[in-house]
Each structure stands twice: as C-alpha cells, then as structure tokens.
Design a protein around this motif. Structure first.
Motif, PDB file in Angstrom:
ATOM      1  N   SER A  80       0.832  -1.213   0.000  1.00  0.00           N
ATOM      2  CA  SER A  80       0.000   0.000   0.000  1.00  0.00           C
ATOM      3  C   SER A  80       0.863   1.257   0.000  1.00  0.00           C
ATOM      4  N   ALA A  83       2.127   2.050  -3.542  1.00  0.00           N
ATOM      5  CA  ALA A  83       1.159   2.743  -4.395  1.00  0.00           C
ATOM      6  C   ALA A  83       1.125   4.236  -4.082  1.00  0.00           C
ATOM      7  N   LEU A 108     -10.185   5.491  -3.932  1.00  0.00           N
ATOM      8  CA  LEU A 108      -9.343   4.322  -4.153  1.00  0.00           C
ATOM      9  C   LEU A 108      -9.246   3.977  -5.633  1.00  0.00           C
ATOM     10  N   TYR A 109     -10.401   3.944  -6.317  1.00  0.00           N
ATOM     11  CA  TYR A 109     -10.401   3.533  -7.717  1.00  0.00           C
ATOM     12  C   TYR A 109     -10.357   4.710  -8.692  1.00  0.00           C
ATOM     13  N   PHE A 112      -5.978   6.182  -7.820  1.00  0.00           N
ATOM     14  CA  PHE A 112      -4.944   5.203  -8.158  1.00  0.00           C
ATOM     15  C   PHE A 112      -5.285   4.562  -9.501  1.00  0.00           C
ATOM     16  N   TYR A 118      -2.428  -0.320  -6.754  1.00  0.00           N
ATOM     17  CA  TYR A 118      -3.487  -0.031  -5.789  1.00  0.00           C
ATOM     18  C   TYR A 118      -3.082  -0.508  -4.399  1.00  0.00           C
ATOM     19  N   ARG A 121      -7.276  -3.003  -0.372  1.00  0.00           N
ATOM     20  CA  ARG A 121      -8.551  -2.368  -0.030  1.00  0.00           C
ATOM     21  C   ARG A 121      -8.763  -2.307   1.482  1.00  0.00           C
ATOM     22  N   TYR A 124      -6.515   0.397   2.864  1.00  0.00           N
ATOM     23  CA  TYR A 124      -6.887   1.759   2.483  1.00  0.00           C
ATOM     24  C   TYR A 124      -8.149   2.232   3.202  1.00  0.00           C
TER      25      TYR A 124
END
Length: 465
Positions: A80, A83, A108-109, A112, A118, A121, A124
């Motif tokens: 993480s 990223a 998030l989507y 990144f 990424y 999940r 994040y």
C-alpha cells in the motif's frame, strides 16, 4: 497491485545495496552517538541495544516473508505504501488528495490506477492502517524501495525510543541494575513485535516518546518556552498514536493523569495535608467514576456511550466465534468463558482479562515458533510477580505511589492488560497488542530495596555536605 515476491524484496541488487547502505549508516551513527555518552558503561549497552533491535527486526521481516502466507499484514502495508509513493511522482494533485482526505472507495479507484498500483482495499479503507502506509511511503522514498533498509531504520528508531526510557529510569536509582536493562532494552518478544516494519512498532515508539517528553516537561525547570521542543515532540507523537491506534491514547489518559498528579504532589514538600488532599481527590474521583458506571449504566447505555467498548465487544465476539477464519481450538486461542456485556458482567471478567493480558500465553500454550519467546517470558514474569508480593510489598507500593513514571506504569499495565486480554482471544493478536505494557511491567517488578536505600543514604550525605 504489487505482487508478493520474497526475491524482489530481499535479493534484488537495488535492495541489497540499499540495505547495506542504511545498515552502514545506522551502525556508524550508533558508534558516533554512543561515543558521546558520559557513562562508559552505557557505551557498550547502547550498541548492544541497537544490534539487538536490528537482529529481531530482521528476524521479524524474514519470518513474515517466508513463513506467513503472502507476507501477512507487514507486506500489505508495504504494498500500500508503494502505491502512495508512485502516486506522488505520477500525479501530485491526486497524491495530495489521498494524503489529506479520508479514504473512500471513489478515491481508491479514481485516484490510483494501473501505473501506480493499488493499495490493499482493507488497508486503504481503514484510516488507522492507511496512516501507517503513509508513514511507510516516506521511508520507501529515502531507502529506494528497500524493505530491509526500512527495517534497519525502524529498528534504530525503536532502539533510541527504548534508550530514552532507560536513561530516565536508570537515573532514578531505585531499580535493580541487572533487571532494568533487560526489561527496558532486551525483552525478546517486544523486540520481535515492535522493532520491524509494522503498526505495532509505530505505536510502541510513540508511547515511549510520549512518556519521555512528558517526563522532561515535568522535571525540567524553567518557563514554558524553555520546554517548547519537548511540547512539540509530545504533540507530534500524540498525533501519530491518535491516527494509528486511538484506543491506546484513550487507555493512556488515566495513567497520564496519575503521572501528572504525582508530579504535582511531589513538588509540595511542606504541606503534608495538601498532598494527602490532592491524592485523595484524584483517587476518589477515579473510583467514583468507575462505581457510577457500574451502578447506573445498563448494557445498552454502556455500549452506546463508548464506541471503544462497543468495538471491543464486536472484536471479541468475532475472534471468539469466527473459527473458520481465525482457527479453532488448536492452541491458537483462549477463552474468558461466557461474558455478559453489562457493567457487572464485564467487571467479573476483569481479573481473567488482566491475567491473560499480562501472563498468557503460558509456557504450555506457546509451543509455536512465533510464541515461544512469550511463553518463556511468562515464566519469568510470573516468578517475579510472586517475588514482588512476598518480598517487601508495602515498600514497593510506597515507591510506586511516589514516582511519576511508576504511577503511569501501574495504570498503563492494568488498562492495556485488560483491553488486550478482553478483546484478543487469539494468542497471536494478544502478544502484539500487549507488547507495549511489558517494559512498564518490568519497571514495577524491578524495584529494588537495596538500590532505594543506597539512594536515600547518598541523598542524606549530599544534604549534610
């Protein structure tokens, strides 16, 4: 997303060179700093402390890389952070938005992409975990993406944090000189869980620095502005704990009040009645608040009034019931029995929770490689606890009540032990959460009558001169 590959982390040419570079820097700085210590006995001790943390931090990293599936949470944090670092160089505006705003699925989507990779999940979307990833992103930049170079820096920071506590406690002259460095600097389980690249290290280091700088604020004479640097670092590490594991900050509240009030009482030398009054008000206030909660709050009121307790109940039940995810009764977990989530029901399991939080896993429960240090330490702590109560207990209690750090230690040990023992259920989780309390428990258990009497004689001789 970065694919887990132990070879890329450990054996790629860039990682090897970076690791060697930062190990050299850490060792050189260790020798430079230790050479300036006034007490020559501390020179070798400080160097051993750093080497000890380096060794266990590297063992921690290798253990997770080769024995934990997909590198466990340490690699999740590492991925993480990668990223985030790539986002910095790819699109600064998106990087700034990620760093300064709460995590959402849209960010998030949306921010990144394939080029940056990424973050995990589950890392994040949990603000506390993602904050650790943000910290790691900074370390990735300066170490050229080398996991073990970051490990060396984390170990060096942890070694310095423990050394800070050792310096202020060794000067007090009330501890056994052999036990003190063992508890503060050389506990194997603490070095293993709280020196490597992990959230536990960030939390542990922050706790130690908060205690150190608060103690400096309380003990350093002079006006507020002369202590400004101490206040700054105190605030800095408080913010870090708040963003990484906020329940620890709440757990520190009463122990910090005890520490501060003890400092005030110690400054009142000529008014015994006033000292007794202040001490009584503090103890009665804490006891009264506790009794009020037990007597007047229903279970629903208690859970609704405290998000921390509500979360603790959810975590405890999840660990207890979800055997398909966390494993069954094959030596990985323990039980506190049936728990009623009422004030009286929780009060009933306080002793069992505290015992679990301090002493478990017992030796026969710690036969796995990752727990063996904890099992051996539990034997050590049980033996010293028995000695604590049977050998001059009243004297030790008096010393605790008169010392700021020991008052914090007593409160902190009890609170964290209860929280860890009550919520963890799984030994692997328990030993990580309770690691910060072990050095403070060690301080209490290493109070030494002979050292204390020698200190009194020395102070009397100096006053006569």
């Amino acid at each position: 997303m970065e694919v887990f590959n132990a070879y890329n982390i450990l054996l790629s040419p860039t990682n090897i060179l970076s690791t060697l570079l930062f190990l050299t820097i850490v060792i050189a700085w260790t020798f430079f700093k230790s050479s300036s210590l006034p007490d020559k006995r501390d020179v070798a001790l400080f160097r051993r402390n750093v080497v000890y943390k380096l060794f266990f931090s590297f063992v921690f990293g290798l253990f997770y890389l080769f024995f934990v599936e997909q590198g466990g949470d340490t690699f999740s944090y590492w991925t993480s952070s990668g990223a985030i670092k790539k986002l910095l160089f790819h699109n600064f505006d998106n990087f700034w938005e990620v760093m300064t705003n709460p995590p959402t699925t849209e960010r998030l989507y949306g921010l990144f992409n394939y080029n940056t990779g990424y973050p995990y999940r589950f890392i994040y979307l949990e603000e506390e975990s993602f904050f650790v990833a943000k910290i790691l992103a900074f370390f990735r930049i300066i170490t050229f993406d080398s996991y073990f170079a970051c490990t060396a820096l984390f170990a060096f920071i942890a070694a310095n944090a423990t050394w800070k506590i050792y310096t202020i406690t060794s000067q007090l002259g009330i501890f056994n000189r052999r036990l003190l460095p063992v508890f503060v600097l050389f506990l194997p389980s603490v070095a293993f869980w709280s020196s490597g690249v992990s959230k536990d290290t960030v939390v542990f280091v922050s706790i130690l620095f908060i205690i150190y700088y608060l103690y400096k604020v309380l003990k350093t004479p002079g006006p507020f502005f002369s202590k400004l640097a101490y206040w700054w670092w105190l605030l800095f590490f408080t913010v870090i704990i708040y963003h990484t594991r906020p329940f620890i900050l709440y757990a520190m509240l009463i122990p910090l009040i005890l520490m501060y009030s003890t400092s005030i009482i110690n400054k009142i030398q000529s008014f015994a009645i006033l000292r007794l009054l202040i001490k009584s008000v503090i103890y009665v206030g804490i006891t009264g608040a506790f009794v009020y909660v037990i007597a007047y709050f229903s279970a629903v009121d208690l859970l609704n009034s405290s998000s921390a307790l509500s979360d603790a109940m959810i975590v405890q039940q999840d660990f207890e019931q979800n055997t398909s995810v966390y494993g069954g009764d094959d030596g990985k977990r323990y039980s506190l029995g049936e728990i009623e989530y009422t004030p009286v029901g929780i009060l009933k399991v306080v002793p069992a929770s505290i015992i679990a939080g301090i002493y478990r896993p017992f030796l026969w429960e710690a036969l796995r490689p990752s727990l063996i240090f904890n099992g051996l330490e539990s034997v050590f702590f049980v033996a010293l606890t028995i000695w604590f109560f049977v050998n001059k207990f009243r004297f030790r209690l008096k010393v605790i009540q008169s010392n700021e750090i020991l008052m914090f230690a007593a409160g902190f040990v009890l609170v964290i032990a209860f929280m860890a023992g009550f919520t963890s259920i799984i030994f692997g989780v328990l030993v990580r959460i309770r690691a910060p309390l072990l050095p403070f428990l060690g301080l209490i258990l290493s109070i030494d009558y002979k050292s204390y009497m020698s200190l009194l004689i020395k102070e009397k001789q100096e006053s006569e001169v």
